[in-house]
Design a protein around this motif. Sequence first.
Motif, PDB file in Angstrom:
ATOM      1  N   ARG A   1       0.830  -1.211   0.000  1.00  0.00           N
ATOM      2  CA  ARG A   1       0.000   0.000   0.000  1.00  0.00           C
ATOM      3  C   ARG A   1       0.861   1.257   0.000  1.00  0.00           C
ATOM      4  N   LYS A   2       1.905   1.282   0.831  1.00  0.00           N
ATOM      5  CA  LYS A   2       2.772   2.465   0.873  1.00  0.00           C
ATOM      6  C   LYS A   2       3.527   2.626  -0.448  1.00  0.00           C
TER       7      LYS A   2
ATOM      8  N   ASN B   1       2.429   1.655  -3.420  1.00  0.00           N
ATOM      9  CA  ASN B   1       1.465   2.080  -4.436  1.00  0.00           C
ATOM     10  C   ASN B   1       1.063   3.541  -4.295  1.00  0.00           C
ATOM     11  N   GLU B   2       1.274   4.099  -3.099  1.00  0.00           N
ATOM     12  CA  GLU B   2       0.974   5.517  -2.893  1.00  0.00           C
ATOM     13  C   GLU B   2       2.025   6.427  -3.523  1.00  0.00           C
ATOM     14  N   LEU B   3       3.165   5.848  -3.876  1.00  0.00           N
ATOM     15  CA  LEU B   3       4.250   6.633  -4.464  1.00  0.00           C
ATOM     16  C   LEU B   3       4.112   6.688  -5.979  1.00  0.00           C
ATOM     17  N   SER B   4       4.336   7.852  -6.552  1.00  0.00           N
ATOM     18  CA  SER B   4       4.386   7.967  -8.010  1.00  0.00           C
ATOM     19  C   SER B   4       5.718   7.402  -8.490  1.00  0.00           C
TER      20      SER B   4
ATOM     21  N   GLU C   1       8.517   9.620  -7.568  1.00  0.00           N
ATOM     22  CA  GLU C   1       8.846   9.632  -6.139  1.00  0.00           C
ATOM     23  C   GLU C   1       9.705   8.446  -5.718  1.00  0.00           C
TER      24      GLU C   1
ATOM     25  N   ARG D   1      14.306   5.242  -2.395  1.00  0.00           N
ATOM     26  CA  ARG D   1      13.172   4.308  -2.317  1.00  0.00           C
ATOM     27  C   ARG D   1      13.363   3.143  -3.286  1.00  0.00           C
TER      28      ARG D   1
ATOM     29  N   ARG E   1       8.283  -2.396  -9.523  1.00  0.00           N
ATOM     30  CA  ARG E   1       7.016  -2.741  -8.867  1.00  0.00           C
ATOM     31  C   ARG E   1       6.679  -4.216  -9.113  1.00  0.00           C
TER      32      ARG E   1
ATOM     33  N   ASN F   1       7.080   7.789   3.474  1.00  0.00           N
ATOM     34  CA  ASN F   1       5.949   8.492   2.860  1.00  0.00           C
ATOM     35  C   ASN F   1       4.686   8.341   3.702  1.00  0.00           C
ATOM     36  N   GLY F   2       4.884   8.438   5.005  1.00  0.00           N
ATOM     37  CA  GLY F   2       3.729   8.500   5.895  1.00  0.00           C
ATOM     38  C   GLY F   2       3.622   7.397   6.921  1.00  0.00           C
TER      39      GLY F   2
ATOM     40  N   ASP G   1       2.244   2.395  13.203  1.00  0.00           N
ATOM     41  CA  ASP G   1       1.438   1.547  12.314  1.00  0.00           C
ATOM     42  C   ASP G   1       1.766   0.063  12.469  1.00  0.00           C
TER      43      ASP G   1
END
Length: 254
Positions: A29-30, A32-35, A38, A50, A102, A158-159, A164
């Motif tokens: 999920r983290k 996939n949140e990155l372009s 990024e 990254r 990916r 990235n968050g 978590d």
Amino acid sequence: MVARHDLATDPGLQEDLLQARRGTAFFARKLNELSDAELDGGTLLPDWTRRHVVAHVGYNARAIARLLEWAATGVETPMYSSPEARNHEISFGATLSPIALRNLFDHSAVHLSVEWRDLPDENWTHEVRTAQGRTVPASETVWMRTREVWVHAVDLDNGATFNDIPAPVLERLLKDITGAWKTRGTDTGLLINVNDTTGNGAALTFGDTSATNPTIITGPLPAVVEWATGRGTSGVTATGPSAESAVLAAPKWI
């Protein structure tokens, strides 16, 4: 068609597998949140982008899958041929195109999950050897992967935070880290007090409990693990002879 499921029947192992797969989903999920752009950004790890983190996590799944093949067949299949080969693999992976990078993560994660799924009950006790030279049962591969995906999801920067990460994972990770310190003798005079580990006031103590005048690191579980892994000092305090004005740097872990 008959549904496929894990052959492992031990409830504890089943729970561990679930935690590893949850960590994999969280990392996904983290990611996939990155372009794509990024992916070139920095991380919490010095000198690693990254891209390096994603490549490492992808190739780590392949390496752990090799240990599962070893446990399944009895044919020795090391994680890596050498430390240099591992480092080269990560450096090469970091140069892949975004879609290839990916795909590396996605495909390697599925491959490892299938290897876990298809390993019979009796093979989980078969011994394999980690990249650090430790001889462990195949069941240890689940924790090895759990640790990787949860912590490196935070490293993507990235968050995600250590808040978590599930408390059982954090607690086991801290036991691993402080155990390594004890083995090396680097925890002398260092006491770690974890307060409110589960939200009910429970506390844990690690480190040199025999020290008469220790340097004491105190904080909630996520903050203490963040400090212990060398990812930051927010949320922890240090008191004692070595604390000085700043929070004492954690001893080397790995």
